[in-house]
Design an enzyme around this catalytic site. Sequence first.
Site, PDB file in Angstrom:
ATOM      1  N   HIS A  50     -21.849  12.894  -7.037  1.00 10.37           N
ATOM      2  CA  HIS A  50     -21.324  11.777  -7.823  1.00 10.37           C
ATOM      3  C   HIS A  50     -21.122  12.169  -9.277  1.00 10.37           C
ATOM      4  O   HIS A  50     -21.993  12.796  -9.868  1.00 10.37           O
ATOM      5  CB  HIS A  50     -22.278  10.580  -7.757  1.00 10.37           C
ATOM      6  CG  HIS A  50     -22.221   9.906  -6.431  1.00 10.37           C
ATOM      7  ND1 HIS A  50     -21.375   8.846  -6.180  1.00 10.37           N
ATOM      8  CD2 HIS A  50     -22.838  10.174  -5.271  1.00 10.37           C
ATOM      9  CE1 HIS A  50     -21.498   8.494  -4.912  1.00 10.37           C
ATOM     10  NE2 HIS A  50     -22.383   9.276  -4.338  1.00 10.37           N
ATOM     11  N   TYR A  90     -24.737  -0.069 -13.302  1.00 11.03           N
ATOM     12  CA  TYR A  90     -25.704  -0.597 -14.258  1.00 11.03           C
ATOM     13  C   TYR A  90     -25.119  -1.892 -14.819  1.00 11.03           C
ATOM     14  O   TYR A  90     -24.050  -1.863 -15.429  1.00 11.03           O
ATOM     15  CB  TYR A  90     -25.912   0.366 -15.429  1.00 11.03           C
ATOM     16  CG  TYR A  90     -26.387   1.743 -15.040  1.00 11.03           C
ATOM     17  CD1 TYR A  90     -27.739   2.006 -14.860  1.00 11.03           C
ATOM     18  CD2 TYR A  90     -25.486   2.799 -14.881  1.00 11.03           C
ATOM     19  CE1 TYR A  90     -28.189   3.276 -14.522  1.00 11.03           C
ATOM     20  CE2 TYR A  90     -25.924   4.077 -14.548  1.00 11.03           C
ATOM     21  CZ  TYR A  90     -27.277   4.300 -14.367  1.00 11.03           C
ATOM     22  OH  TYR A  90     -27.715   5.561 -14.043  1.00 11.03           O
ATOM     23  N   PRO A 150     -37.891   5.216 -14.746  1.00  9.48           N
ATOM     24  CA  PRO A 150     -36.840   5.697 -13.834  1.00  9.48           C
ATOM     25  C   PRO A 150     -35.428   5.458 -14.371  1.00  9.48           C
ATOM     26  O   PRO A 150     -34.455   5.817 -13.704  1.00  9.48           O
ATOM     27  CB  PRO A 150     -37.085   4.872 -12.567  1.00  9.48           C
ATOM     28  CG  PRO A 150     -37.845   3.675 -12.997  1.00  9.48           C
ATOM     29  CD  PRO A 150     -38.598   4.031 -14.244  1.00  9.48           C
ATOM     30  N   LYS A 154     -34.614  10.794 -14.268  1.00  7.13           N
ATOM     31  CA  LYS A 154     -34.996  12.131 -14.735  1.00  7.13           C
ATOM     32  C   LYS A 154     -36.276  12.683 -14.110  1.00  7.13           C
ATOM     33  O   LYS A 154     -36.540  13.882 -14.190  1.00  7.13           O
ATOM     34  CB  LYS A 154     -35.203  12.095 -16.269  1.00  7.13           C
ATOM     35  CG  LYS A 154     -33.937  11.866 -17.050  1.00  7.13           C
ATOM     36  CD  LYS A 154     -33.082  13.099 -17.000  1.00  7.13           C
ATOM     37  CE  LYS A 154     -31.718  12.892 -17.577  1.00  7.13           C
ATOM     38  NZ  LYS A 154     -30.808  14.001 -17.315  1.00  7.13           N
ATOM     39  N   TYR A 191     -27.111  12.689 -19.250  1.00  6.76           N
ATOM     40  CA  TYR A 191     -27.275  12.031 -17.951  1.00  6.76           C
ATOM     41  C   TYR A 191     -27.227  13.053 -16.812  1.00  6.76           C
ATOM     42  O   TYR A 191     -28.102  13.079 -15.957  1.00  6.76           O
ATOM     43  CB  TYR A 191     -26.157  11.013 -17.812  1.00  6.76           C
ATOM     44  CG  TYR A 191     -26.199  10.090 -16.620  1.00  6.76           C
ATOM     45  CD1 TYR A 191     -27.310   9.317 -16.345  1.00  6.76           C
ATOM     46  CD2 TYR A 191     -25.075   9.943 -15.802  1.00  6.76           C
ATOM     47  CE1 TYR A 191     -27.324   8.437 -15.272  1.00  6.76           C
ATOM     48  CE2 TYR A 191     -25.079   9.065 -14.734  1.00  6.76           C
ATOM     49  CZ  TYR A 191     -26.212   8.322 -14.468  1.00  6.76           C
ATOM     50  OH  TYR A 191     -26.202   7.456 -13.409  1.00  6.76           O
TER      51      TYR A 191
HETATM   52  C1  PHB Z   1     -31.995   5.793  -8.417  1.00  2.87           C
HETATM   53  O1  PHB Z   1     -31.230   6.284  -7.588  1.00  2.87           O
HETATM   54  O2  PHB Z   1     -33.087   5.311  -8.095  1.00  2.87           O
HETATM   55  C2  PHB Z   1     -31.525   5.779  -9.816  1.00  2.87           C
HETATM   56  C3  PHB Z   1     -30.250   6.215 -10.120  1.00  2.87           C
HETATM   57  C4  PHB Z   1     -29.812   6.203 -11.427  1.00  2.87           C
HETATM   58  C5  PHB Z   1     -30.670   5.754 -12.433  1.00  2.87           C
HETATM   59  C6  PHB Z   1     -31.935   5.322 -12.139  1.00  2.87           C
HETATM   60  C7  PHB Z   1     -32.381   5.332 -10.820  1.00  2.87           C
HETATM   61  O3  PHB Z   1     -30.234   5.754 -13.707  1.00  2.87           O
END
Ligand code: PHB
Length: 384
Positions: free
Chosen positions: A68, A198, A291, A295, A381
């Site tokens: 992704h 998000y 989370p 990371k 990121y």
């Molecule tokens: C997750 O897949 O749990 C996940 C993905 C992206 C993030 C935070 C958590 O920024």
Amino acid sequence: MGIVGAGPAGLTLGNLLRQAGIPCVVLERGTREHIETRPRAGVIEHRAVQMLTRHGLADRLLREADRHGVCEFRVEGRAHEVDYSSLYDGQTHYVYPQQEVVKDLVRAYVNSGGDIRFGVADVALHGIRSAEPALTWTSADGREERLDCSFIAGADGFHGVTRRSIPAGAIQEFSHQHGIEWLSVLAEAPPSTHKVIYALHPDGFAGHMLRSATVSRYYLQVPVEDTVENWPDERVWAELRKRLALRDSDWTLTEGPIIEKRILDMRSHVVEPMNHGNLYLLGDAAHIITPVGAKGMNLALHDAEVLAEALTAYHRAGDETGLAAYSETCLRRVWRAQEFSQWMVFMLHRSPEPFLSRLGQARLEHLIASGSSAGYFAQNYVGP
Ligand code: PHB
């Protein structure tokens, strides 16, 4: 080498050390079935995948993981895509659940003849400042056992015994409570969009994350000290539908049976240095991170790589420079990740202080509008 903990950090270290011909024993409290089915993180960075690939540990990951490079931010009912991969050298995330990483690493370690003991109890560390530290434990079938080793790796998580074995005052601990809480939900529901989403909503953050073709992960910002009991499934879906909703779009949320619900501890914690005598801490034993930036597992894999290289140089040629630099090398990346995660926490959440919430929204609007801000996001990121 004694390794305490069979998570991504301990198992990667074990595999890399075996490949370098360094004998090691891995101790794990849980059963093999427990660690191979426990759902946790799901996003691996390009760099970590390259490291696993170099060591022949990524065959199934490369076959099965989805790559992704685009995520979506939703604010005021509008969707904004950020193509972070093209903003950062074409690097992508790999979506591959942590328990699958663990499965692959256990299998590779065991198939190469590696020694791993599941279901151990009463692990204790002895003489960590001496040249011959030791581990003692009770085996799954109740025998008292002991391993004399040159080094101990503490990869047993935030609540493990290894960090607690360091005398008070020998390490400094930095801790921060972020003043937010997430309800984390795993459901047997296919992704509603093939992207991480998000959403910044007046009632708080909502996240739509990917796991597989049939399972998805969702996060909801909930009031501090809220409990899972307050969140029956129907309320979870109603809140996700509301916070993820788009104006002028027929997008809908795909629902399915919820298989896990947990409140996440949104705390950061870092210890300095990450070693004491001949004990080296890795992953969550040394640092936890929210989370929010995905990371945690990536930092754990990086620690394992750095420590394996340092121990290999020491084993081959008595070269101690890598070991001496271990903590500093890892902490540089840990603090970079902490700073970035904090930047995301601030951008994506409602604060009890309305002024701060508006600042967060201004940060997100700037990220959407400005190439340089999107570049900062992309680099941190998917990298660094
Ligand atoms: C997750 O897949 O749990 C996940 C993905 C992206 C993030 C935070 C958590 O920024």
